[in-house]
Design a protein around this motif. Structure first.
Motif, PDB file in Angstrom:
ATOM      1  N   GLN A 261       0.806  -1.232   0.000  1.00  0.00           N
ATOM      2  CA  GLN A 261       0.000   0.000   0.000  1.00  0.00           C
ATOM      3  C   GLN A 261       0.837   1.279   0.000  1.00  0.00           C
ATOM      4  N   VAL A 262       2.129   1.166   0.293  1.00  0.00           N
ATOM      5  CA  VAL A 262       2.982   2.344   0.410  1.00  0.00           C
ATOM      6  C   VAL A 262       3.793   2.519  -0.876  1.00  0.00           C
ATOM      7  N   PRO A 263       3.671   3.649  -1.567  1.00  0.00           N
ATOM      8  CA  PRO A 263       4.442   3.887  -2.789  1.00  0.00           C
ATOM      9  C   PRO A 263       5.939   3.696  -2.562  1.00  0.00           C
ATOM     10  N   ALA A 264       6.619   3.260  -3.613  1.00  0.00           N
ATOM     11  CA  ALA A 264       8.037   2.907  -3.490  1.00  0.00           C
ATOM     12  C   ALA A 264       8.917   4.086  -3.107  1.00  0.00           C
ATOM     13  N   ASP A 265       8.457   5.318  -3.373  1.00  0.00           N
ATOM     14  CA  ASP A 265       9.291   6.480  -3.062  1.00  0.00           C
ATOM     15  C   ASP A 265       9.162   6.927  -1.604  1.00  0.00           C
ATOM     16  N   ILE A 266       8.316   6.257  -0.815  1.00  0.00           N
ATOM     17  CA  ILE A 266       8.173   6.577   0.607  1.00  0.00           C
ATOM     18  C   ILE A 266       8.946   5.541   1.415  1.00  0.00           C
ATOM     19  N   PRO A 267       9.918   5.949   2.226  1.00  0.00           N
ATOM     20  CA  PRO A 267      10.702   4.997   3.025  1.00  0.00           C
ATOM     21  C   PRO A 267       9.805   4.196   3.965  1.00  0.00           C
ATOM     22  N   LEU A 268      10.119   2.917   4.090  1.00  0.00           N
ATOM     23  CA  LEU A 268       9.328   2.009   4.909  1.00  0.00           C
ATOM     24  C   LEU A 268      10.258   1.128   5.741  1.00  0.00           C
ATOM     25  N   THR A 269       9.969   1.002   7.022  1.00  0.00           N
ATOM     26  CA  THR A 269      10.716   0.075   7.883  1.00  0.00           C
ATOM     27  C   THR A 269       9.776  -0.416   8.983  1.00  0.00           C
ATOM     28  N   SER A 270      10.324  -1.085   9.994  1.00  0.00           N
ATOM     29  CA  SER A 270       9.468  -1.655  11.043  1.00  0.00           C
ATOM     30  C   SER A 270       9.914  -1.233  12.433  1.00  0.00           C
ATOM     31  N   PHE A 271       8.994  -1.379  13.381  1.00  0.00           N
ATOM     32  CA  PHE A 271       9.306  -1.101  14.783  1.00  0.00           C
ATOM     33  C   PHE A 271      10.461  -1.994  15.242  1.00  0.00           C
ATOM     34  N   SER A 272      10.428  -3.249  14.837  1.00  0.00           N
ATOM     35  CA  SER A 272      11.442  -4.202  15.278  1.00  0.00           C
ATOM     36  C   SER A 272      12.827  -3.850  14.757  1.00  0.00           C
ATOM     37  N   ILE A 273      12.907  -3.399  13.519  1.00  0.00           N
ATOM     38  CA  ILE A 273      14.201  -3.018  12.956  1.00  0.00           C
ATOM     39  C   ILE A 273      14.729  -1.767  13.656  1.00  0.00           C
ATOM     40  N   LEU A 274      13.866  -0.805  13.916  1.00  0.00           N
ATOM     41  CA  LEU A 274      14.286   0.397  14.641  1.00  0.00           C
ATOM     42  C   LEU A 274      14.719   0.048  16.062  1.00  0.00           C
ATOM     43  N   MET A 275      14.022  -0.896  16.683  1.00  0.00           N
ATOM     44  CA  MET A 275      14.389  -1.310  18.032  1.00  0.00           C
ATOM     45  C   MET A 275      15.742  -2.012  18.026  1.00  0.00           C
ATOM     46  N   ALA A 276      15.999  -2.798  16.974  1.00  0.00           N
ATOM     47  CA  ALA A 276      17.292  -3.472  16.857  1.00  0.00           C
ATOM     48  C   ALA A 276      18.410  -2.452  16.723  1.00  0.00           C
ATOM     49  N   ARG A 277      18.157  -1.406  15.977  1.00  0.00           N
ATOM     50  CA  ARG A 277      19.137  -0.326  15.804  1.00  0.00           C
ATOM     51  C   ARG A 277      19.365   0.414  17.112  1.00  0.00           C
ATOM     52  N   PHE A 278      18.309   0.587  17.894  1.00  0.00           N
ATOM     53  CA  PHE A 278      18.352   1.323  19.151  1.00  0.00           C
ATOM     54  C   PHE A 278      19.029   0.520  20.263  1.00  0.00           C
ATOM     55  N   LYS A 279      18.684  -0.755  20.335  1.00  0.00           N
ATOM     56  CA  LYS A 279      19.148  -1.588  21.437  1.00  0.00           C
ATOM     57  C   LYS A 279      20.495  -2.242  21.174  1.00  0.00           C
ATOM     58  N   GLY A 280      20.781  -2.549  19.908  1.00  0.00           N
ATOM     59  CA  GLY A 280      21.977  -3.323  19.641  1.00  0.00           C
ATOM     60  C   GLY A 280      22.789  -2.801  18.480  1.00  0.00           C
ATOM     61  N   ASP A 281      23.000  -3.653  17.496  1.00  0.00           N
ATOM     62  CA  ASP A 281      23.843  -3.333  16.349  1.00  0.00           C
ATOM     63  C   ASP A 281      23.131  -3.817  15.099  1.00  0.00           C
ATOM     64  N   LEU A 282      22.496  -2.903  14.383  1.00  0.00           N
ATOM     65  CA  LEU A 282      21.709  -3.266  13.209  1.00  0.00           C
ATOM     66  C   LEU A 282      22.579  -3.894  12.129  1.00  0.00           C
ATOM     67  N   LYS A 283      23.808  -3.452  12.008  1.00  0.00           N
ATOM     68  CA  LYS A 283      24.693  -3.994  10.974  1.00  0.00           C
ATOM     69  C   LYS A 283      24.918  -5.492  11.196  1.00  0.00           C
ATOM     70  N   THR A 284      25.146  -5.880  12.449  1.00  0.00           N
ATOM     71  CA  THR A 284      25.345  -7.296  12.756  1.00  0.00           C
ATOM     72  C   THR A 284      24.096  -8.110  12.469  1.00  0.00           C
ATOM     73  N   LEU A 285      22.942  -7.582  12.854  1.00  0.00           N
ATOM     74  CA  LEU A 285      21.681  -8.297  12.662  1.00  0.00           C
ATOM     75  C   LEU A 285      21.295  -8.373  11.190  1.00  0.00           C
ATOM     76  N   ALA A 286      21.611  -7.323  10.429  1.00  0.00           N
ATOM     77  CA  ALA A 286      21.323  -7.341   8.997  1.00  0.00           C
ATOM     78  C   ALA A 286      22.218  -8.344   8.278  1.00  0.00           C
ATOM     79  N   ALA A 287      23.465  -8.454   8.741  1.00  0.00           N
ATOM     80  CA  ALA A 287      24.389  -9.419   8.135  1.00  0.00           C
ATOM     81  C   ALA A 287      23.971 -10.848   8.475  1.00  0.00           C
ATOM     82  N   GLY A 288      23.387 -11.030   9.650  1.00  0.00           N
ATOM     83  CA  GLY A 288      23.007 -12.369  10.092  1.00  0.00           C
ATOM     84  C   GLY A 288      21.951 -13.027   9.236  1.00  0.00           C
ATOM     85  N   VAL A 289      21.129 -12.220   8.561  1.00  0.00           N
ATOM     86  CA  VAL A 289      20.041 -12.793   7.771  1.00  0.00           C
ATOM     87  C   VAL A 289      20.564 -13.598   6.580  1.00  0.00           C
TER      88      VAL A 289
END
Length: 406
Positions: A261-289
């Motif tokens: 429902q969200v046009p491609a030109d509007i940035p989209l992310t999630s609460f969980s990803i923002l929380m991962a960035r806030f609490k830990g290390d998003l780079k490590t978690l993104a690499a883990g996938v």
């Protein structure tokens, strides 16, 4: 401050031998009879925690622990419980009586606190005529290697109350939540942020979940504007806005429906990803996938949640994620679960760790779990990152953080 979640408070642990004066010190600092005080050794058995506000520290959780030299029948279990607390502590207070030199237990525990990189204050419970300064001078050969700040005090009065509190305030660690921001670099005054908050069977009655509430507060603090909608209202809400939102943040479970429902030109992310960035290390978690692609039949996967909630019929950790993994072709996985404070020290038998957003854990605890995983060579990914990947929208979900992920 009274409503500050425990995960966002400064956690202070009080450690020392039986009858060193830990409970007396806690009562003196708080001005309340929080901890049970007795001359009987081993009065404090299990760790006792209390969330409160202490100036100048602000919102804290203080924890009284069993004596590190407990020799009772249950002593080893009690000491084990105390050790389990260490990864969650932001600050430590170690209490020594000036009537006797430090024992091997004292040295062992001061070493443990040092190994865990917990900022520690040494409080010397002045007994008789032995002052804190005299005690430090007499035991310099044992204690100087720890290079700890210390305060000598008669714990039976509150003459040193403000001195100790001010010292603890000056020792605030860098891994506490208030040093960071959930939306750092993502929201400015007058920005419109759309928050997609599904209200389903898993939603708590009469309220929003913690990450959603925290996000709204941060947007307000930044003088931005938040629009809160449910999943099936995203498209119509965007059409009515009249302006292009700076960012759309969705519950990870609704990623696929919201992305459509969200046009491609509007940035989209999630609460969980923002929380991962806030609490830990998003780079490590993104690499883990990336490790998900290597999962074979029989692969051992740990799914770890920071909270201990009643499982719903369509629970995300025990039902939805296993279902999405199976739908993506990963079958016959050996799935295991932990929750709350439980997280194994040895994770080498696992091929992958899938962790929740960790809104109920301290940042220190999350960083420790990441460190354990990295040191033992086990990839770790967060719910939001994994779900975005399984639904084919990972690049889009991480695009708001492209610069910091390079």
């Amino acid at each position: 401050m009274e409503q500050t979640p425990k995960a966002n408070r400064v956690h202070i642990g009080f450690f020392g031998r039986c009858n060193a004066g830990k409970s007396t010190l806690i009562n003196m600092l708080t001005g309340q009879p929080i901890a049970l005080v007795s001359d009987v050794a081993g009065t404090t058995t299990d760790p006792v925690s209390k969330a409160m506000e202490i100036l100048p520290l602000g919102p804290v959780v203080i924890t009284d622990t069993a004596g590190v030299d407990d020799t009772s029948q249950l002593g080893p279990l009690r000491i084990g419980k105390t050790k389990d607390l260490l990864p969650r502590m932001n600050l430590a207070v170690y209490v020594l009586k000036t009537e006797a030199a430090p024992t091997k237990e004292d040295i062992t525990w001061l070493s443990l606190l040092q190994q865990q990189k917990i900022a520690t204050l040494l409080v010397l419970n002045e007994v008789g005529s032995v002052t804190g300064d005299a005690y430090m001078a007499a035991n310099a050969s044992v204690l100087e290697r720890f290079a700890l700040p210390y305060i000598g005090a008669n714990l039976l009065n509150n003459a040193k109350q403000s001195t100790i509190l001010n010292q603890l305030g000056a020792m605030r660690p860098k891994d506490q939540e208030e040093e960071h921001s959930l939306l750092a670099g993502l929201v400015e005054p007058q920005d419109v942020i759309v928050l997609v908050c599904p209200i389903d069977s898993a939603a708590p009655k009469g309220r929003l979940i913690l990450p959603q509430v925290q996000m709204i507060r941060e947007i307000l603090d930044a003088h931005g504007m938040s629009l809160v909608v449910q999943t099936d209202e995203v498209a119509s809400s965007l059409a009515k806005l009249g302006v292009t939102p700076k960012l759309v943040i969705t519950d990870s479970q609704a990623f696929e429906a919201v992305a459509a429902q969200v046009p491609a030109d509007i940035p989209l992310t999630s609460f969980s990803i923002l929380m991962a960035r806030f609490k830990g290390d998003l780079k490590t978690l993104a690499a883990g996938v990336k490790a998900v692609k290597n999962l074979k039949s029989g692969a051992k996967v740990l799914i770890s949640e920071g909270c201990t909630h009643h499982r719903q019929c369509d629970d995300i950790g025990s039902v939805k994620i296993p279902r999405w993994l199976k739908q993506a072709g990963y079958e016959n996985l050996d799935l295991q679960w932990t929750s709350g404070g439980a997280f194994p020290d040895d994770v080498r038998s696992f091929d992958l760790i899938i962790h929740c957003g960790a809104c109920m854990l301290t940042r220190r605890e999350v960083l420790r779990r990441l460190e354990v995983s990295q040191e033992q060579g086990v990839p770790i990914v967060n719910y939001g990152v994994l779900i975005a990947s399984l639904h084919g929208i990972l690049d889009r979900a991480l695009s708001p953080f492209a610069a910091e992920l390079q």
